[in-house]
Design a protein around this motif. Structure first.
Motif, PDB file in Angstrom:
ATOM      1  N   TYR A   1       0.803  -1.240  -0.106  1.00 49.91           N
ATOM      2  CA  TYR A   1      -0.166   0.019   0.098  1.00 49.91           C
ATOM      3  C   TYR A   1       0.868   1.547  -0.233  1.00 49.91           C
ATOM      4  CZ  TYR A   1      -3.684  -3.310   0.825  1.00 49.91           C
ATOM      5  OH  TYR A   1      -4.591  -4.443   0.863  1.00 49.91           O
TER       6      TYR A   1
ATOM      7  N   ARG B   1      -3.609   0.658  -2.859  1.00 49.92           N
ATOM      8  CA  ARG B   1      -2.928  -0.601  -3.047  1.00 49.92           C
ATOM      9  C   ARG B   1      -2.400  -0.419  -4.357  1.00 49.92           C
ATOM     10  NH1 ARG B   1      -6.570  -6.032  -3.163  1.00 49.92           N
ATOM     11  NH2 ARG B   1      -7.048  -5.501  -5.461  1.00 49.92           N
TER      12      ARG B   1
ATOM     13  N   ASP C   1      -6.412   1.461  -6.555  1.00 51.59           N
ATOM     14  CA  ASP C   1      -5.799   0.259  -6.775  1.00 51.59           C
ATOM     15  C   ASP C   1      -5.029   0.541  -7.986  1.00 51.59           C
ATOM     16  OD1 ASP C   1      -5.175  -2.456  -6.418  1.00 51.59           O
ATOM     17  OD2 ASP C   1      -6.571  -3.402  -7.507  1.00 51.59           O
TER      18      ASP C   1
ATOM     19  N   LEU D   1     -10.919  -4.904  -3.611  1.00 52.98           N
ATOM     20  CA  LEU D   1     -10.310  -3.929  -2.744  1.00 52.98           C
ATOM     21  C   LEU D   1     -10.980  -3.626  -1.407  1.00 52.98           C
ATOM     22  CD1 LEU D   1      -7.704  -1.969  -3.462  1.00 52.98           C
ATOM     23  CD2 LEU D   1      -9.731  -0.453  -4.109  1.00 52.98           C
TER      24      LEU D   1
END
Ligand code: AMP
Ligand code: MG
Length: 409
Positions: free
Chosen positions: A54, A95, A77, A126
């Motif tokens: 992350y 992410r 993401d 997610l």
């Protein structure tokens, strides 16, 4: 009689490198680079993540611990290959996968292992938020732009023989076409009335010709090409005809085996003396004393001894550096190592190249002498692990002496 170093210097001083050609990178492995390669980009090309995890603001995690994890919402993401257009805000995480560009705003990547999603990350879904168990320092798990090399850096130099990793970096730089040195062409001639071709039936007094497969392989190993005349009989006319047939191919060097010693039928040396020029024909070494160097019709000529082990060692000592040099290689010198003698070694004062078995010894190499050192004993060359060198002038080297060693690999 010349010493090895002197003979090698004399030979190398008469050689010139081949010309260059352009080739596709697909054919470049093992070739010698004919240009210097300068980086025209920074690499990495962009700052990217070195971990799956992350992207965060490191300041947000100052208080994170296992007892009191920091909980942060995940707002986007970023798989590898995607450029994130949102800017990461304090108090947010994105992410990110290994190799993906770091989003603006983020200054560190928390590995997925340091979050609560490590064991849950079984699907693409997610998470809305994550728990992070550890603080992180700014820059952690980020591969900054230009960390490996910078625009303008010298990547590879002219005269460098291309290895696997070099092809990787050349491709990275988009070098699809390269300038390389041409493969040297080497003419090879084997002489001897006793020699039979591989498919011929053995008859009394004859032997199969073994130098051409061995020496051809060594020539290929230097990145050169071979033109072999076939077996040539021990007489002046046949030898001269064979040499002339090679000259028509315009080789960069001609190599012969046998016929350069003091035997009555050693006509190679005589032909070179009469029709070309002979620089030297004996070297103070063992095995391989009868080794001739000169030129024939202005082409450099090396006459290796006939004995199979002598010609092999003569090649390794003189021709491997010579062919690498002709092939444009700047670093044509052999990479050598050292070994400790595990037994006393006798020599006769000539520089001696002995077949040995290597074994581990006190964290380095130990060398045991292969019992068969006869220059016709090809099998002892097959079983040996490499060579050690007894320097010129030495008659006895006691066990424990450190000597120069040439392992086969
Ligand atoms: P020479 O240099 O002609 O006196 O040969 C020395 C020794 O090497 C002799 O025993 C030859 O039979 C042997 N020999 C010469 N040429 C070859 C070859 N091409 N293959 C195998 N043995 C060879
Ligand atoms: Mg002979």
């Amino acid at each position: 009689m010349l010493q090895v170093a002197e003979a090698k210097e004399r030979l190398l001083s008469k050689l010139v490198s081949v010309k260059k050609e352009k080739i596709s990178i697909d054919e470049a492995f093992g070739r010698v680079l004919g240009e210097s390669i300068i980086a025209d980009v920074n690499f990495p090309l962009f700052s990217n993540s070195s971990m799956d995890g992350y992207a965060v603001y490191s300041d947000d995690l100052a208080s994170a611990s296992f007892a009191n994890p920091v909980i942060i919402p995940v707002v986007s993401d970023i798989p590898a290959g995607k450029v994130e257009d949102q800017v990461l805000q304090p108090g947010q995480a994105m992410r990110i996968m290994t190799g993906a560009p770091i989003p603006d705003g983020a200054d560190a990547v928390v590995p997925v292992e340091d979050t609560n999603t490590y064991h849950e990350q079984t699907e693409k879904h997610l998470p809305d938020r994550i728990k992070i168990f550890r603080p992180i320092k700014p820059g952690n798990n980020i591969r900054p732009i230009g960390e490996d090399f910078k625009n303008g850096d010298n990547i590879l130099s002219n005269g460098h023989r291309l290895r696997a990793q070099d092809l990787g970096i050349l491709t990275l730089l988009g070098k699809n076409e390269l300038s390389v040195y041409k493969k040297p062409l080497i003419g090879l001639i084997s002489t001897g009335d006793e020699l039979l071709q591989p498919h011929e039936e053995l008859t009394p007094g004859k032997i199969r010709e073994t130098n051409s497969p061995t020496i051809s392989s060594l020539i290929w190993d230097c990145g050169a090409q071979v033109k072999f005349t076939g077996i040539v009989k021990d007489n002046m006319r046949d030898i001269q005809n064979a040499l002339d047939s090679l000259v028509r191919e315009k080789p960069d060097m001609i190599i012969s085996t046998a016929g350069v010693s003091v035997g009555v039928y050693d006509y190679v040396k005589k032909v070179i003396e009469e029709q070309g020029s002979l620089d030297f024909w004996r070297v103070k070494m063992r095995p391989g004393k009868p080794l001739a160097f000169g030129s024939y019709r202005k082409i450099p000529f090396v006459g290796l001894p006939g004995n199979p082990v002598s010609s092999f060692i003569g090649f390794e000592v003189f021709l491997r550096p010579a062919l690498n040099f002709i092939g444009g290689e700047v670093d044509w010198r052999r990479l050598t190592t050292q070994a400790t003698l595990l037994e006393d070694v006798q020599s006769d004062g000539r520089e001696s190249y002995l077949r040995v078995f290597f074994e581990d010894y006190e964290g380095g190499l130990g060398a045991r002498i292969n019992t068969h050192q006869g220059s016709g004993n090809l099998f002892s060359l097959v079983t040996a692990d490499g060579l050690i060198i007894v320097p010129i002038g030495e008659k006895t080297l006691p066990k424990g002496t450190l000597v120069e060693a040439w392992p086969w690999n």
